[in-house]
Design a protein around this motif. Sequence first.
Motif, mmCIF file in Angstrom:
data_model
loop_
_atom_site.group_PDB
_atom_site.id
_atom_site.type_symbol
_atom_site.label_atom_id
_atom_site.label_comp_id
_atom_site.label_asym_id
_atom_site.label_seq_id
_atom_site.Cartn_x
_atom_site.Cartn_y
_atom_site.Cartn_z
ATOM 1 N N GLY A 75 85.375 71.460 84.693
ATOM 2 C CA GLY A 75 86.287 72.104 83.771
ATOM 3 C C GLY A 75 86.860 71.201 82.699
ATOM 4 N N VAL A 76 88.110 71.479 82.327
ATOM 5 C CA VAL A 76 88.746 70.855 81.167
ATOM 6 C C VAL A 76 88.786 69.336 81.274
ATOM 7 N N GLU A 102 93.027 77.021 73.156
ATOM 8 C CA GLU A 102 94.441 76.973 72.804
ATOM 9 C C GLU A 102 95.110 75.708 73.334
ATOM 10 N N ASN A 103 94.694 75.265 74.512
ATOM 11 C CA ASN A 103 95.291 74.074 75.118
ATOM 12 C C ASN A 103 94.460 72.812 74.910
ATOM 13 N N GLN A 104 93.370 72.933 74.185
ATOM 14 C CA GLN A 104 92.530 71.772 73.892
ATOM 15 C C GLN A 104 92.559 71.413 72.411
ATOM 16 N N ASN A 105 93.540 71.924 71.704
ATOM 17 C CA ASN A 105 93.563 71.719 70.259
ATOM 18 C C ASN A 105 93.644 70.241 69.881
ATOM 19 N N LEU A 108 90.218 68.782 70.164
ATOM 20 C CA LEU A 108 89.376 69.237 69.064
ATOM 21 C C LEU A 108 89.748 68.532 67.755
ATOM 22 N N LYS A 109 91.036 68.315 67.558
ATOM 23 C CA LYS A 109 91.483 67.571 66.374
ATOM 24 C C LYS A 109 90.953 66.134 66.413
ATOM 25 N N GLU A 110 90.936 65.556 67.600
ATOM 26 C CA GLU A 110 90.438 64.191 67.742
ATOM 27 C C GLU A 110 88.958 64.112 67.382
ATOM 28 N N ILE A 111 88.196 65.118 67.832
ATOM 29 C CA ILE A 111 86.773 65.145 67.475
ATOM 30 C C ILE A 111 86.611 65.216 65.966
ATOM 31 N N ALA A 112 87.352 66.136 65.342
ATOM 32 C CA ALA A 112 87.225 66.334 63.895
ATOM 33 C C ALA A 112 87.649 65.090 63.118
ATOM 34 N N GLU A 126 91.287 78.353 65.413
ATOM 35 C CA GLU A 126 92.494 77.667 64.953
ATOM 36 C C GLU A 126 92.315 76.154 64.893
ATOM 37 N N SER A 127 91.183 75.673 65.326
ATOM 38 C CA SER A 127 90.908 74.235 65.311
ATOM 39 C C SER A 127 90.285 73.843 63.974
ATOM 40 N N PRO A 128 90.164 72.541 63.701
ATOM 41 C CA PRO A 128 89.530 72.101 62.452
ATOM 42 C C PRO A 128 88.009 72.073 62.522
#
Length: 381
Positions: A75-76, A102-105, A108-112, A126-128
């Motif tokens: 999982g997460v 929603e809780n991994q934003n 996801l921002k770190e990846i972007a 809602e992520s980049p």
Amino acid sequence: MKTCRELIRSCSLFATIFSISLLLPACNQQNGNGKKTVAFVTNGVDPFWVIAQRGAEKAGEDLDVNVEVRMPPQGVADQKRMVQELLAQNVDGIAISPIDPENQNELLKEIAARSILITQDSDAPESPRQCYIGMDNYTAGRMCGELVKEALPDGGEVMLFVGRLGQANARQRRQGVIDELMDRSHDGSRYDKPGEVIKNDKYSILDTRTDDFDHPQAKANAEDAIANHPNLKCMVGLFAYNPPLCLEAIRDAGKLKEIKVVSFDENEASLQGIMDGTVVGTVVQNPYQYGYESVRVLKALANGDKSVIPENEILHIPARKIRKDNVEEFWTELKSLLGDSAKKDPGQTVNETIKSAKKTDPGATPDPRYPQQQKEPQKDE
């Protein structure tokens, strides 16, 4: 004439340059001699993802790209760890199916921020992320609802089963089924919270049971639904493993002729059920194309080509219905994609995938959904 100190300094500089020159070929070799390296990260371990892996690897061959595939069993936490390891390797892009967007934003921002981010299979609008690749899960859910209508033309009680509702794809599929059975307008933003009966003059959707990818729990959910709802007429499995487990519970209860099963995805047991007449039909995605298109888009973006991104930032790959009239043709197609994996049961395929992952990912943890992997004797590899 150079002094002793100057000679030492010159020798040290030469030694440094020589050392770097020796390291450069090794670096080039490690990075694939200048080829781009992209990653395809799933939301779990499943034969569905084995098909996607085939597509990603084929794109790597066709497009001359290094492809890293990661399947998090736990999982997460596992997904986050794998992503951070990939970022530490400076991969050029990551295509991820977020488990809980929603809780991994922050992840996801770190990846972007450190690489290129696209989503596949399940979106995080809602992520980049630059693009989403996958089917329209809400529309696919409505297609699944159409199969329920075919199974129960006169209406009846329906129960939905799914791994988790934290994923956007699960929520959208579920809502599509509900809206189709309730004869509502097409609205992908609508959401009926679970826990209450949803009904009209024909259909009653009793509840949505979740299992968090725990297969024994998924079967227990099906058994409980059968025991507590004697008038239950249809069970809808929204993740690949749900329909076969529902089918097992129905068979154990001796109600194969009383309760219909509508499926999602291309689990072998579901396809066999369609052929046998115990499963009405299934709505299938195209995981092979998810893998292939993810690699194609990531390579283009890594090369600065943004023309691959549609205007709405969504690359939809249509779903399709599989019924008795086209199941054999589809199964032949599926086997050609899976190769030897098609001859094995899903649990065996999953266990072999985890074993393979451990060779390149020492941090990979056992998957509690497949306890047989923990019973195998330890062997030196």
